[in-house]
Design a protein around this motif. Structure first.
Motif, short mmCIF file in Angstrom:
data_model
loop_
_atom_site.label_atom_id
_atom_site.label_comp_id
_atom_site.label_asym_id
_atom_site.label_seq_id
_atom_site.Cartn_x
_atom_site.Cartn_y
_atom_site.Cartn_z
N HIS B 14 0.82 -1.22 0.00
CA HIS B 14 0.00 0.00 0.00
C HIS B 14 0.85 1.26 0.00
N LEU B 43 -2.60 0.56 -5.26
CA LEU B 43 -2.75 2.01 -5.01
C LEU B 43 -3.63 2.27 -3.79
N GLU B 45 -6.57 1.21 -3.22
CA GLU B 45 -7.88 1.58 -3.78
C GLU B 45 -9.02 1.46 -2.77
N MET B 46 -8.84 0.56 -1.78
CA MET B 46 -9.93 0.28 -0.85
C MET B 46 -9.79 1.04 0.46
N ARG B 48 -10.34 3.48 3.45
CA ARG B 48 -11.66 3.85 3.98
C ARG B 48 -11.80 5.33 4.26
N LEU B 86 -1.54 -4.11 -8.89
CA LEU B 86 -2.51 -5.02 -8.28
C LEU B 86 -3.57 -4.21 -7.54
N ARG B 87 -4.61 -4.90 -7.06
CA ARG B 87 -5.69 -4.19 -6.38
C ARG B 87 -5.66 -4.46 -4.88
N LYS B 89 -6.42 -5.21 -1.20
CA LYS B 89 -7.20 -6.27 -0.53
C LYS B 89 -7.40 -7.53 -1.36
N VAL B 124 -0.87 -8.09 10.30
CA VAL B 124 -2.24 -7.61 10.52
C VAL B 124 -3.10 -7.54 9.26
N HIS B 125 -2.67 -6.79 8.26
CA HIS B 125 -3.50 -6.66 7.06
C HIS B 125 -3.21 -7.85 6.13
N PRO B 126 -4.26 -8.49 5.59
CA PRO B 126 -4.03 -9.65 4.72
C PRO B 126 -3.08 -9.35 3.55
N HIS B 128 -0.55 -7.27 3.66
CA HIS B 128 0.80 -7.23 4.23
C HIS B 128 1.34 -8.66 4.35
#
Ligand SMILES: [Zn+2]
Lengths: 116, 223
Positions: B14, B43, B45-46, B48, B86-87, B89, B124-126, B128
């Motif tokens: 990210h 980028l 993209e998701m 929040r 890539l996108r 998440k 923590v973040h999928p 990552h």
């Protein structure tokens, strides 16, 4: 995006009815929800660029609103919609933003595909 | 003391992943004349944070974050920024072999002596965790004698239990302003946090100063 005016949103939903449209639908608590609050049950869903043709679209309730699309043999709905806009590509973008400005739900309708 | 390197390859999913715990290190390497490549897989993209009233929507956010990423690179003095397309998440749902090949190609291209990424399973973040997995997968396939060193970031709540304390600590005090500029470059993501942080720094809050001046890594151990 601006705060939903239900009458205007209803007209926009009508304008996409009975056409092949691309849908983006997303609900989220954020990837960090269970990190900041251990034990938090984190759930969400995401679809993008699925093509449907709905026969009836409706905005319901006070803000945060519900928006439902009735398909020939199914349904799509989103709950918690607070904001909307029509962007320069004539796409109807709806979102539910919490008081901190964090997106919790999004429903978007377009006659052309969304980027990847 | 920061060790001299031939080439440093930073791989994160990210825009802004580099800002929090690595931008001081990246800036310092660049000041030392060590070439640094930053491959950013998505980028964001998701993301929040759209603001309320909103400053962006789901479809405009990627372009905003792309520009922020470029500004962040400029703030660090980084010239080799690669956006991998890539996108957000979705990394963990990509084909694992494709992800390993993406990393292997970056390694072949840049011949790094050091790679910096996330520790798989403790980040923590999928996205990552999936990024760290792809890096460990690609480097693990290399001959032991040819493997670059792997510095990893881990911040899951159980990190200390599993990995103990970080074994690499960089003093990046000299790059503090560049680090702050990098964080501020990602304003869409950091503006709220930075408001609080800059106040704490002005008050000389020791924890905030430590956060600014020290960057910590776990060297990945192969066994
Ligand atoms: Zn991240």
């Amino acid at each position: 995006m601006e705060i939903v005016k239900p009458d205007q949103l209803q007209e926009l939903l009508n304008s996409f009815a009975n056409k092949d449209v691309y849908i983006h639908l997303e609900t989220t608590n954020g990837a960090y929800a269970a990190h900041f609050k251990e034990g938090f049950f984190n759930a969400g869903a995401f679809i993008r660029n699925v093509v449907v043709k709905y026969e009836l679209g409706k905005v319901a309730g006070e803000s945060p609103h519900r928006v439902g699309l009735k398909l020939p043999s199914g349904w799509i709905y989103a709950q918690g919609i607070t904001h909307y806009t029509v962007d320069e590509h004539d796409r109807l973008l709806m979102a539910g933003l919490d008081p901190d400005g964090k997106l919790a739900v999004a429903l978007e309708i377009s006659e052309t595909p969304f980027t990847y | 003391m920061i060790k001299e390197e031939r080439h440093v390859l930073v791989i994160f999913p990210h825009p802004d992943d580099e800002a929090f715990g690595v931008s001081g290190t990246i800036s310092t390497y660049i000041d030392m004349g060590v070439p640094v490549t930053y491959a950013c897989l998505t980028l964001g993209e998701m993301g929040r944070n759209l603001g309320n009233p909103p400053f962006a929507n789901r479809e405009t956010l990627p372009q905003i974050r792309k520009q922020e990423l470029k500004n962040a690179a400029a703030a660090m003095g980084l010239t080799d920024l690669r956006m991998m397309g890539l996108r957000d998440k979705t990394i963990e749902f990509e084909d694992d072999e494709k992800m390993i090949k993406l990393v292997a190609d970056l390694i072949e291209d840049t011949n790094p002596s050091l790679i910096i990424t996330f520790y798989p399973g403790l980040s923590v973040h999928p996205d990552h965790d999936a990024t760290g997995r792809a890096v460990v997968g690609a480097v693990g396939r290399m001959k032991e004698s040819e493997r670059p060193t792997l510095y990893t970031i881990a911040f899951a709540n159980n990190t200390a239990e599993i990995l103990g304390a970080p074994d690499v600590i960089h003093n990046v005090e000299g790059a503090a302003q560049k680090k702050l500029n990098t964080l501020n470059a990602h304003a869409s993501q950091t503006v709220w946090m930075m408001r609080d942080m800059e106040k704490r720094l002005a008050d000389k809050d020791p924890e905030a100063l430590k956060w600014l001046h020290e960057e910590k890594f776990f060297t990945y151990r192969w066994e």
